[in-house]
Structure formats: structure tokens, C-alpha cells
Motif scaffolding. Structure first.
Motif, mmCIF file in Angstrom:
data_model
loop_
_atom_site.group_PDB
_atom_site.id
_atom_site.type_symbol
_atom_site.label_atom_id
_atom_site.label_comp_id
_atom_site.label_asym_id
_atom_site.label_seq_id
_atom_site.Cartn_x
_atom_site.Cartn_y
_atom_site.Cartn_z
ATOM 1 N N LYS A 246 0.863 -1.180 0.000
ATOM 2 C CA LYS A 246 0.000 0.000 0.000
ATOM 3 C C LYS A 246 0.900 1.231 0.000
ATOM 4 N N ASP A 247 0.377 2.359 -0.453
ATOM 5 C CA ASP A 247 1.147 3.607 -0.376
ATOM 6 C C ASP A 247 1.554 3.859 1.070
ATOM 7 N N GLY A 248 2.760 4.373 1.246
ATOM 8 C CA GLY A 248 3.203 4.671 2.599
ATOM 9 C C GLY A 248 4.607 5.253 2.621
ATOM 10 N N ALA A 249 5.077 5.553 3.818
ATOM 11 C CA ALA A 249 6.421 6.109 4.014
ATOM 12 C C ALA A 249 7.316 5.047 4.640
ATOM 13 N N VAL A 250 8.589 5.070 4.271
ATOM 14 C CA VAL A 250 9.556 4.128 4.842
ATOM 15 C C VAL A 250 9.886 4.596 6.254
ATOM 16 N N TYR A 251 9.333 3.906 7.224
ATOM 17 C CA TYR A 251 9.565 4.260 8.635
ATOM 18 C C TYR A 251 10.952 3.798 9.080
ATOM 19 N N THR A 252 11.319 2.600 8.640
ATOM 20 C CA THR A 252 12.625 2.030 9.007
ATOM 21 C C THR A 252 13.170 1.231 7.830
ATOM 22 N N ALA A 253 14.477 1.353 7.598
ATOM 23 C CA ALA A 253 15.182 0.517 6.613
ATOM 24 C C ALA A 253 16.512 0.124 7.255
ATOM 25 N N ILE A 254 16.567 -1.096 7.793
ATOM 26 C CA ILE A 254 17.708 -1.556 8.596
ATOM 27 C C ILE A 254 18.457 -2.668 7.868
ATOM 28 N N GLU A 255 19.773 -2.623 7.937
ATOM 29 C CA GLU A 255 20.594 -3.680 7.364
ATOM 30 C C GLU A 255 21.343 -4.428 8.465
ATOM 31 N N ASN A 256 21.513 -5.720 8.251
ATOM 32 C CA ASN A 256 22.334 -6.586 9.101
ATOM 33 C C ASN A 256 21.834 -6.700 10.541
ATOM 34 N N ASP A 257 20.519 -6.679 10.722
ATOM 35 C CA ASP A 257 19.963 -6.956 12.042
ATOM 36 C C ASP A 257 20.178 -8.440 12.361
ATOM 37 N N ARG A 258 20.465 -8.752 13.621
ATOM 38 C CA ARG A 258 20.790 -10.128 13.991
ATOM 39 C C ARG A 258 19.637 -11.080 13.682
ATOM 40 N N GLU A 259 18.394 -10.666 13.954
ATOM 41 C CA GLU A 259 17.250 -11.544 13.751
ATOM 42 C C GLU A 259 16.636 -11.397 12.366
ATOM 43 N N PHE A 260 16.321 -10.151 11.980
ATOM 44 C CA PHE A 260 15.598 -9.901 10.737
ATOM 45 C C PHE A 260 16.508 -9.631 9.541
ATOM 46 N N GLY A 261 17.816 -9.562 9.755
ATOM 47 C CA GLY A 261 18.716 -9.269 8.645
ATOM 48 C C GLY A 261 18.438 -7.896 8.068
ATOM 49 N N ASN A 262 18.255 -7.829 6.768
ATOM 50 C CA ASN A 262 17.864 -6.573 6.117
ATOM 51 C C ASN A 262 16.334 -6.498 6.111
ATOM 52 N N TYR A 263 15.780 -5.438 6.718
ATOM 53 C CA TYR A 263 14.318 -5.371 6.775
ATOM 54 C C TYR A 263 13.819 -3.936 6.661
ATOM 55 N N ILE A 264 12.544 -3.830 6.289
ATOM 56 C CA ILE A 264 11.884 -2.552 6.066
ATOM 57 C C ILE A 264 10.573 -2.531 6.828
ATOM 58 N N ILE A 265 10.244 -1.389 7.413
ATOM 59 C CA ILE A 265 8.909 -1.159 7.967
ATOM 60 C C ILE A 265 8.310 0.036 7.234
ATOM 61 N N LEU A 266 7.142 -0.172 6.628
ATOM 62 C CA LEU A 266 6.414 0.913 5.989
ATOM 63 C C LEU A 266 5.289 1.389 6.897
ATOM 64 N N SER A 267 5.078 2.691 6.917
ATOM 65 C CA SER A 267 3.986 3.294 7.684
ATOM 66 C C SER A 267 2.900 3.738 6.713
ATOM 67 N N HIS A 268 1.671 3.301 6.975
ATOM 68 C CA HIS A 268 0.540 3.623 6.106
ATOM 69 C C HIS A 268 -0.516 4.406 6.888
ATOM 70 N N ASP A 269 -1.285 5.197 6.177
ATOM 71 C CA ASP A 269 -2.413 5.925 6.791
ATOM 72 C C ASP A 269 -1.959 6.720 8.011
ATOM 73 N N GLN A 270 -0.839 7.443 7.847
ATOM 74 C CA GLN A 270 -0.291 8.288 8.907
ATOM 75 C C GLN A 270 -0.074 7.509 10.206
ATOM 76 N N GLY A 271 0.441 6.292 10.058
ATOM 77 C CA GLY A 271 0.833 5.506 11.216
ATOM 78 C C GLY A 271 -0.229 4.579 11.758
ATOM 79 N N LYS A 272 -1.431 4.609 11.199
ATOM 80 C CA LYS A 272 -2.489 3.733 11.714
ATOM 81 C C LYS A 272 -2.246 2.268 11.343
ATOM 82 N N MET A 273 -1.421 2.052 10.325
ATOM 83 C CA MET A 273 -1.105 0.695 9.895
ATOM 84 C C MET A 273 0.362 0.634 9.498
ATOM 85 N N THR A 274 1.026 -0.474 9.796
ATOM 86 C CA THR A 274 2.411 -0.677 9.369
ATOM 87 C C THR A 274 2.544 -2.057 8.736
#
Length: 332
Positions: A246-274
Motif C-alpha cells: 500500500k502507499d506509505g512512508a519508509v519508517y525504518t530501513a535496517i541492514e544486518n539486524d541479527r534476527e531480521f537481517g535486512n528489513y523494512i517497515i512501511l507506515s501507512h495511513d499516517q501511522g495507523k497501519m504498518t
């Protein structure tokens, strides 16, 4: 009929109410709106908390403020049809009556796009229960001057970026944000499609994955511990494109996390959904970037704690994890 003529007629129809309403309306609106002008451009500053208040959208005889709001809307519509200038005013209303967005537009006789662009409503299906909204008395489109906060604002900014503005262009500053107001404008078919589209797309192409781990309690493949799995795992070939659901803003873009590795969190609807996309081989977006539904944001990998190439995918609404299989209607 301008506002003075309207109020004169009101005084004849309701002499007891007129004195109070006239004082209330003029005092409230003068306190809420201040005019400034620079380089031939007029800007009206609106302070939301000082606007006249509509307590209810019930059309009862006792609800005089709402009845007179409707009369102003009707008077403005007639004025525009006759080629005259309308009266520009704003009211505020808190939706304690539980109206849907479509219901609000119907009660106020104001177009959905006017209410949406003025109140930062991204989708016609958005829940506005309990929200305090600004109600205008003239139809049109409000285009944010600063950075767009949702897909509709950004699309409008793109579509009108080449428009030549005149010295008579009207701007509003509403709660600190500047808006250009285009009177009587409606959404284009593309803009309306964005506004009405509430569907989510799959994060991977439909024929590119299979569900290798479900949402809910499961045994951690590394520790053996039984714990909540807050998403689903979509097994796919490494390098498979991953899309924004869905349309949204990149809230987090992390590389080399121990558990999730490279991962992204998108924020949708002004934070009501991620939405969360983990174990990526590569990230193709940056933090704070705004992305549209279907944009490639990365590629499937097996970084972090992963036993094979797959996408760990989560959806959260109001901070609560939801089963993506149900939310996305994944049948497989």
C-alpha cells in the motif's frame, strides 16, 4: 445572496436567535481567520480550535447552527452558478455521532474530495469516528504546499505542479500547513481511483511464493521455544522482487539486524497501519522515502536468522499484529 443578505433574512425569520448567532458567527470567525498578503498572494490563516462549532449533523429545528451552515452552503452554490463570488467560511465538527466519511459528505452537501483534501483523509473508507474535522462551505480541492502526507496529496501535487498561478490565487494556512484552494475543482479519474482504492496488494507476485510458516504460536526453528510468530513466512527464490502492499512512508530501513537481517517497515495511513518485510537480500528504498503501492522496495533473501530464502511479512493495525493471510486474502 451574500452573507450579509443571508443574515438579514435570518433576522426576519428568527429574531430571537439572530442577535446571538450574528455575534457568535462574526466573533468566532474573526478570531479564527486572519488575512495576510505578500507579493500579491492572499493567505488566510485558519485556527481550527477557534472556528464556530457544529455540535450535531442532525437537521432538527433546534440545531440552528447546522441549519444555518446548510443555508450558507446552498447560498454559495447558487452564487457560483450565477457567476458571483461565494462567502468563504469554515466550521468545525467532532464526529461523535459515528458518521462514515460518505455519510458526512451527504449530511454537509460538500463533495468528498473537498472534505478529504482539507482534512488529510487518504481513502474514502477511512474511519473518521471521533475525529474533529473542518467543514468548509464551498466545494473545491485543497492542495498542500509543503511535503505531501499521503498518496492523494502527493498525486495532487504532481498533477498541479506545472499549473500557472495568478496574483489572485488563494492560500490558506490551516493549523500551520499551507494549502492552495482550487474552487469547484473535482478529482480527475486517476485521483478518484487512488482515493477509492482501499485494497492491499500482495508483497510478492501471486505465483512466486508459498506459505512456509503461518501466523500465531509456533516453535522457533533456532531455539526450539514456543512463541508468537507475528507474521507469515513466504518462501520464494532469492532475488524475487518485494512490493509495497500500500502507499506509505519508509519508517525504518535496517541492514544486518541479527534476527531480521535486512528489513523494512512501511507506515501507512499516517501511522495507523504498518507493514514489515524481513530477511531481504537487498533494500532499494531509503528511510522517510514515500512509496506507492506496487513499488519494488527490496528482494527476497535469507539474511538474519533464516533457514532459507523467504520473506517474513507482518501487518500491524493500531500496533496489534494481524494475520496477513486473512488481511490479504491469501488462499494458498
Amino acid at each position: 445572496m451574500n452573507i450579509i443578505n443571508y443574515l438579514t433574512g435570518l433576522s426576519k425569520r428568527q429574531p430571537r436567535f439572530f442577535a446571538f448567532f450574528l455575534f457568535y458567527l462574526i466573533f468566532s470567525y474573526t478570531a479564527a481567520a486572519q488575512n495576510t498578503q505578500k507579493d500579491g498572494i492572499k493567505k488566510i490563516i485558519i485556527e481550527k480550535e477557534k472556528l464556530p462549532v457544529i455540535e450535531s449533523l442532525s437537521p432538527s429545528r433546534a440545531n440552528t447552527v447546522f441549519r444555518d451552515y446548510n443555508a450558507i452552503v446552498e447560498s454559495n452554490s447558487m452564487a457560483i452558478s450565477a457567476g458571483r463570488e461565494p462567502e468563504i467560511m469554515f466550521f468545525q465538527y467532532t464526529n461523535t455521532e459515528g458518521f462514515t466519511f460518505q455519510g458526512l459528505a451527504g449530511r454537509t452537501c460538500i463533495n468528498q474530495e473537498t472534505l478529504a483534501t482539507l482534512n488529510q483523509i487518504e481513502n474514502a473508507q477511512d474511519d473518521i469516528k471521533g475525529h474533529t474535522l473542518i467543514l468548509p462551505v464551498v466545494n473545491g480541492i485543497f492542495i498542500a504546499v509543503d511535503r505531501g502526507l499521503n498518496s492523494v496529496e502527493i498525486l495532487l501535487q504532481e498533477n498541479y505542479s506545472t499549473q500557472t498561478l495568478t496574483k489572485d490565487t488563494l492560500y490558506y494556512n490551516i493549523d500551520g500547513r499551507d494549502y492552495l484552494f482550487l474552487r469547484s475543482k473535482r478529482f480527475t479519474p486517476t485521483e478518484r481511483a487512488y482515493f477509492l482504492d482501499s485494497a492491499l496488494r500482495l508483497p510478492l507476485d501471486n505465483d512466486a511464493f508459498w506459505v512456509s510458516s503461518e501466523f500465531g504460536k509456533r516453535k522457533n526453528p533456532f531455539s526450539g521455544e514456543i512463541k508468537n510468530h507475528n507474521g507469515i513466512d513466504l518462501a520464494a527464490d532469492e532475488g524475487t522482487p518485494v512490493y509495497a502492499i500500500k502507499d506509505g512512508a519508509v519508517y525504518t530501513a535496517i541492514e544486518n539486524d541479527r534476527e531480521f537481517g535486512n528489513y523494512i517497515i512501511l507506515s501507512h495511513d499516517q501511522g495507523k497501519m504498518t507493514s514489515v518485510y524481513a530477511h531481504l537480500s537487498k533494500i532499494t528504498v531509503e528511510r522517510y522515502q514515500y512509496v506507492k503501492k506496487g513499488t519494488v522496495i527490496g528482494f527476497v533473501g535469507q539474511t538474519g536468522m533464516a533457514t532459507g530464502p523467504h520473506l517474513h511479512f507482518e501487518i500491524r493495525q493500531g500496533g496489534e499484529a494481524k494475520d496477513p493471510r486473512k488481511t490479504l486474502n491469501i488462499k494458498e
